[in-house]
Design a protein around this motif. Structure first.
Motif, PDB file in Angstrom:
ATOM      1  N   GLU A 169      -9.394  25.222  10.115  1.00 45.01           N
ATOM      2  CA  GLU A 169      -9.348  26.657   9.850  1.00 45.01           C
ATOM      3  C   GLU A 169     -10.692  27.174   9.346  1.00 45.01           C
ATOM      4  O   GLU A 169     -11.106  28.288   9.689  1.00 45.01           O
ATOM      5  CB  GLU A 169      -8.264  26.981   8.814  1.00 45.01           C
TER       6      GLU A 169
ATOM      7  N   HIS B 274      -4.767  29.872   9.165  1.00 41.18           N
ATOM      8  CA  HIS B 274      -3.929  28.689   8.994  1.00 41.18           C
ATOM      9  C   HIS B 274      -2.587  28.883   9.706  1.00 41.18           C
ATOM     10  O   HIS B 274      -2.097  27.979  10.383  1.00 41.18           O
ATOM     11  CB  HIS B 274      -3.700  28.430   7.506  1.00 41.18           C
TER      12      HIS B 274
ATOM     13  N   ARG C  55      -3.312  28.888  13.533  1.00 40.92           N
ATOM     14  CA  ARG C  55      -4.381  27.959  13.897  1.00 40.92           C
ATOM     15  C   ARG C  55      -4.239  27.440  15.315  1.00 40.92           C
ATOM     16  O   ARG C  55      -5.218  27.443  16.085  1.00 40.92           O
ATOM     17  CB  ARG C  55      -4.413  26.778  12.929  1.00 40.92           C
TER      18      ARG C  55
END
Length: 378
Positions: A15, A304, A307
């Motif tokens: 990330e 995140h 992702r």
């Protein structure tokens, strides 16, 4: 469960690579300056309450605190310090070299005023180019750096101070780093012209403190999924809301002077007079600094959450720019001198978007070559 008890080992955080690639792309698009463009809705033309440059600086500090600080805590301190100082020196040389190059090229495109309608970096002022020795001294002393490479000057300075910060962290004196960083920020306002590095270091070293505890923080979040969910939703929500508000107020003249104004001119001017000082860039206001961390946290949680999707569709682009971010930053400062002069201005959104995409893809192709990867800094 305490943060210390929840600490876990973590591998490479993709990330951060994706987010760093996103930040550097936003910086490149803003430096290219082809407006109007649909990219305004992605970058804010670098005019919002927080810019990608702050996010890039936060990532840099975070990784120094984690990689050189926490993960390198059992290594010989002298080796860590040597690597950091060597890297600081290398970035300083790149900054000086590119500044000399850009200024020399500017002499072919400008007489020192409004270079190509403001597309190229500002020429040094009259005092800085009074004579050749004076100009050289301003550059090598770091008092002048080309606008497009100014970040390297700041980065070199904070890297040179980083060994001291890591030494303090190894001795459990994180609070000294925290207090000293804020004290230096406060002292900068006592200067007639605040030193940029004294303000930007607040982003870097506070992020380094987070990096120092990153394994423990991630471990705690994994051990408390409900708290992690609430924190992620909260940060993402606040980030998106404040981004929309930032767009509204920064680009609010369209809503004031358009055919259907949604706010009076007087109300808009009054609101801007109150808001702008809180999010000023030079000198860097406290509101901008605090919001920088909020936006960074919100974007990190967002990257995140999505992702896999981002990696699937944009990983080919973002990972290259994220991995070679400093190389991309140096490359744009060199290439844009010629590209800005070669590509004409346009009032077409489509034409500006296409020219921006072409430039980004050209840089992406150059960064993938072995020559660029060997020569440019990483």
């Amino acid at each position: 469960m305490s943060i210390k008890e929840a600490a876990v080992k973590i591998g490479r955080i993709h990330e951060l690579d994706l987010l760093r690639g996103f930040f550097i792309l936003v910086i490149l698009i803003d430096h290219f300056q082809r407006w109007p463009s649909p990219f305004t809705y992605i970058t804010g033309e670098g005019r919002l309450w927080v810019s990608a440059a702050e996010g890039f600086f936060i990532i840099s500090g975070l990784l120094i605190g984690y990689l050189r600080g926490w993960k390198g805590r059992h290594q010989d301190f002298r080796e860590i310090a040597k690597k950091l100082l060597k890297r600081a020196g290398m970035l300083y040389l790149w900054c000086v070299g590119i500044t000399f190059f850009v200024v020399s090229m500017l002499t072919f495109f400008t007489t020192g005023t409004d270079a190509l309608y403001g597309l190229l970096p500002k020429f040094p002022n009259a005092d800085q180019v009074a004579n050749l020795p004076t100009y050289i001294w301003y550059v090598i002393s770091g008092q002048y750096a080309s606008d497009w490479i100014y970040f390297l000057r700041l980065y070199a300075i904070v890297l040179a101070v980083s060994p001291l910060v890591i030494w303090l962290l190894r001795r459990g004196l994180w609070w000294v780093v925290f207090l000293a960083s804020w004290a230096v920020y406060g002292l900068s306002f006592l200067m007639v012209e605040p030193e940029g590095a004294m303000q930007w270091q607040l982003l870097f070293f506070n992020a380094a403190l987070i990096g120092w505890k990153m394994e423990a923080i991630i471990g705690w979040l994994r051990a408390h999924p409900t708290a992690k969910k609430q924190l992620s939703i909260g940060l993402i929500s606040v980030t998106l809301v404040t981004m929309v508000l930032s767009y509204f107020w920064v680009f609010g003249w369209y809503n004031v002077e358009g055919p259907r104004p949604i706010i009076s001119r007087d109300s808009y001017v009054t609101a801007r007079g109150f808001l702008d000082p809180w999010f000023a860039n030079n000198p860097m206001a406290i509101g901008r600094i605090l919001l920088s961390f909020v936006w960074f946290g919100g974007l990190l949680f967002l990257f995140h959450r999505f992702r896999d999707w981002i990696m699937k569709w944009f990983g080919w682009l973002l990972m290259v720019f994220g991995t070679f971010s400093l190389g991309a930053y140096c490359l744009q400062a060199i290439l844009f001198v010629f590209i800005e002069a070669a590509i004409p201005m346009s009032q077409s959104r489509v034409a500006n978007a296409l020219s921006t995409i072409v430039v980004i893809l050209v840089m992406w192709g150059i960064l993938k070559t072995r020559v660029a990867q060997r020569v440019l800094p990483r």
